[in-house]
Design an enzyme around this catalytic site. Structure first.
Site, PDB file in Angstrom:
ATOM      1  N   LYS A   1       0.861  -1.193   0.000  1.00 42.38           N
ATOM      2  CA  LYS A   1       0.000   0.000   0.000  1.00 42.38           C
ATOM      3  C   LYS A   1       0.887   1.230   0.000  1.00 42.38           C
ATOM      4  CE  LYS A   1      -3.068   2.741   3.037  1.00 42.38           C
ATOM      5  NZ  LYS A   1      -3.870   2.807   4.266  1.00 42.38           N
TER       6      LYS A   1
ATOM      7  N   ASP B   1      -2.408  10.381   3.325  1.00 46.81           N
ATOM      8  CA  ASP B   1      -3.806   9.999   3.550  1.00 46.81           C
ATOM      9  C   ASP B   1      -4.492  11.052   4.405  1.00 46.81           C
ATOM     10  OD1 ASP B   1      -6.233   8.772   3.909  1.00 46.81           O
ATOM     11  OD2 ASP B   1      -5.484   7.205   5.265  1.00 46.81           O
TER      12      ASP B   1
ATOM     13  N   LYS C   1      -9.815  13.257   7.865  1.00 48.32           N
ATOM     14  CA  LYS C   1      -9.300  12.908   9.198  1.00 48.32           C
ATOM     15  C   LYS C   1      -9.223  14.171  10.058  1.00 48.32           C
ATOM     16  CE  LYS C   1      -6.253   9.044   7.949  1.00 48.32           C
ATOM     17  NZ  LYS C   1      -6.926   8.013   8.774  1.00 48.32           N
TER      18      LYS C   1
ATOM     19  N   ASP D   1       1.854   6.653   5.316  1.00 52.49           N
ATOM     20  CA  ASP D   1       0.842   5.686   4.901  1.00 52.49           C
ATOM     21  C   ASP D   1       1.253   4.914   3.640  1.00 52.49           C
ATOM     22  OD1 ASP D   1      -1.539   4.459   5.610  1.00 52.49           O
ATOM     23  OD2 ASP D   1      -2.792   5.803   4.421  1.00 52.49           O
TER      24      ASP D   1
ATOM     25  N   ASP E   1     -11.954   7.308   3.785  1.00 56.45           N
ATOM     26  CA  ASP E   1     -10.733   7.092   4.569  1.00 56.45           C
ATOM     27  C   ASP E   1     -10.353   5.606   4.647  1.00 56.45           C
ATOM     28  OD1 ASP E   1      -8.545   7.777   6.074  1.00 56.45           O
ATOM     29  OD2 ASP E   1      -9.650   8.133   7.947  1.00 56.45           O
TER      30      ASP E   1
ATOM     31  N   GLU F   1      -9.262   3.757   2.394  1.00 58.44           N
ATOM     32  CA  GLU F   1      -8.798   3.788   1.006  1.00 58.44           C
ATOM     33  C   GLU F   1      -7.751   2.730   0.692  1.00 58.44           C
ATOM     34  OE1 GLU F   1      -7.477   5.463   3.367  1.00 58.44           O
ATOM     35  OE2 GLU F   1      -5.342   5.164   2.968  1.00 58.44           O
TER      36      GLU F   1
ATOM     37  N   ARG G   1      -7.514  -0.453   1.277  1.00 55.42           N
ATOM     38  CA  ARG G   1      -8.038  -1.705   0.714  1.00 55.42           C
ATOM     39  C   ARG G   1      -8.451  -1.527  -0.728  1.00 55.42           C
ATOM     40  NH1 ARG G   1     -12.388  -1.828   5.465  1.00 55.42           N
ATOM     41  NH2 ARG G   1     -10.637  -0.732   6.412  1.00 55.42           N
TER      42      ARG G   1
END
Ligand code: BES
Ligand code: MN
Ligand code: ZN
Length: 494
Positions: A259, A264, A271, A282, A341, A343, A345
């Site tokens: 990933k 993010d 967030k 991230d 959020d 995201e 996956r």
């Protein structure tokens, strides 16, 4: 950014002349045998030092002895080695790391540490190297005395050739750790999908076969789950493909998937502000995969490995994805976005699909800073492991223990899978409040064919760690991944 690989030079020798001569004392045993000659030459100063004060050889303790002029070293250091029975690989690494922590800034340039065996010498070197990592390229006002003085370390042992051979693969893995740390530490204005892709291209110098796909190519492949995450960003989403063909031609590869959310914000499901800056890390999964590919190439492992990283930036914008959107993944399955959020996956599912459409993987391992929930479950000392294969669980658990990057398996099952049902599409991208790390893993599993051996490692708690840390982990980013994965591949697939 320039990567400061090995700004400290590490060598192995049967004897050394250095500013600091360090010896490892067993706990409660007084003067280490290796220090006897220097002790005699100094008129017993080292014996005096280890028998006075509170020094008793506990891990992390050091005594420093000012040596008379004319001897081979200017300082003798006795380092606590703890009880010899407890001196496993981690404890040996800690000896090297604690020494660096104590003496890197001492003003002295060279040091030697005497080890009892070639294996111990290699592990002391690994610890020293991990501890000497710094990420200070963004400081413009560092004075010379705010930078490390130590530039050379010799690890002394009876069989330096064997030590060097034992160190080589570990050294490659720690170079991978360095790269992963650099990538995670870098600020998101300088490390975004396009610049990350450039960094990947640089790895072709090591013999990796590198390819980068942009948005057009990914759209052609139907990767709309990944593309949806990046559509609010001015940076173009990328997929990095790194191939190491060290095995037999045509042999099926091991595949690593990472990933790479370079930042993010949460997207429209924004967030909260405090702590959001941490989300520059991230892309820790992609950093782990990239670092591992570097390590594998450097170690020239005789195995075929493919590293795939999905690189995006999750931003709120007029063009950003909305909660309620339904996207079609490359696999053809549709996903209702309930929270922008969640995201990671969405990025991984399309890259996982790519892996299976283009290869017949021996195993796929994906790494991702996927869920805050895994930090609540496991804290910072184990990554969460989810897998459809007991063998894979066993292999990864062992490799993690061997290299000090541990994983802990969590359960999966159809009851958890039913939590991601959607009223409007094949699935939704969040579960409820319960079992957040498991529902994320169940989501990924829907994109893994039943016959494929697959593991997902949630590294949200281990990619970076705040607060007190091991001396082998000196920067914000831990560089988690390359040591675990290189060991796993070397032990099981070479
Ligand atoms: N990148 C975060 C997960 C994360 C949290 C990593 C803390 C490291 C530290 C991920 O994209 C995320 O936002 N996950 C959400 C999922 C939720 C919306 C279902 C989370 O964990 O809150
Ligand atoms: Mn998120
Ligand atoms: Zn994320």
């Amino acid at each position: 950014m320039q990567t400061e690989f090995q700004h400290m030079k590490i060598t192995f020798a049967e004897a050394a002349k250095a500013d600091i001569a360090a010896f490892v004392a067993d706990e409660g045993a007084g003067l280490p045998a290796a220090a006897a000659a220097l002790d005699t030459a100094s008129g017993g100063l080292i014996t005096e030092a280890v028998s006075a004060g509170r020094f008793d050889g506990k891990p992390g303790q050091h005594v420093t002895v000012v040596l008379p002029k004319g001897l081979d070293a200017r300082r003798a250091v006795v380092a606590g080695g703890g009880k010899p029975k407890k001196r496993d690989a981690r404890a040996q690494e800690a000896i090297g790391a604690n020494f660096i922590k104590a003496f890197a800034m001492s003003g002295f340039k060279t040091a030697s540490i005497t080890a009892v065996s070639a294996e111990e010498a290699a592990r002391i070197a690994v610890g020293a190297k991990l501890a000497s990592y710094r990420f200070d390229t963004y400081f413009t006002k560092l004075k010379p005395d705010q930078k490390p003085s130590l530039s050379g370390l010799t690890v002394v042992c009876d069989d330096p050739k064997a030590a060097k051979a034992a160190f080589a693969p570990l050294d490659a893995a720690t170079d991978g750790t360095y790269l992963a740390r650099d990538l995670v530490n870098m600020p998101p204005n300088d490390l975004h999908p396009e610049s990350f892709a450039e960094k990947i291209k640089e790895l072709s110098a090591l013999g990796l076969d590198v390819e980068v796909l942009g948005e057009k190519a990914m759209a052609k492949l139907g990767m709309h789950a990944l593309l949806g995450v990046g559509q609010g960003s001015v940076r173009e989403s990328q997929m990095g493909i790194m191939k190491w063909n060290g095995g037999k031609p045509g042999e099926d590869p091991v595949i690593l998937v990472g990933k790479g959310v370079c930042f993010d914000t949460g997207g429209i499901s924004l967030k909260p502000g405090p702590g959001m800056e941490d989300m520059r890390g991230d892309m820790g999964g992609a950093a782990a995969v990239t670092g591992t590919m570097r390590a594998i190439a450097q170690a020239k492992l005789k195995v075929n490995v493919v590293g795939l990283v999905g690189l995006v930036e999750n931003m709120p914008d007029g063009n950003a994805q909305r909660p309620g959107d339904i996207v079609k993944s490359a696999s053809g399955q549709t996903i209702e976005i309930q929270n922008t959020d969640a995201e990671g996956r969405l990025v991984l599912c399309d890259v996982l699909w790519y892996a299976q459409e283009h290869y017949k993987p021996k195993a796929i391992v994906d790494l991702a800073t996927l869920t805050g929930a895994i930090v609540i479950s496991l804290g910072h000392h184990h990554a969460g492991l989810f897998t459809n294969s007991d063998d894979l669980a066993d292999e990864l658990t062992r490799a993690g223990l061997a290299e000090g990057e541990r994983v802990w398996r969590l359960p999966m099952g159809p009851e958890y899978d039913s939590l991601i049902k959607s009223k409007f599409a094949d699935m939704r991208n969040i579960g409820g409040r319960a079992a957040g790390s498991i529902t994320a893993a169940q989501f990924l599993k829907r994109f893994v064919k039943d016959e494929v051996r697959w593991a997902h490692i949630d590294i949200a708690g281990t990619a970076w760690v705040e607060g007190e840390k091991a001396p082998t982990d000196p920067s914000w980013a831990s560089g988690y991944g390359p040591r675990l994965l290189t060991r796993w591949i070397a032990d099981n697939y070479e």
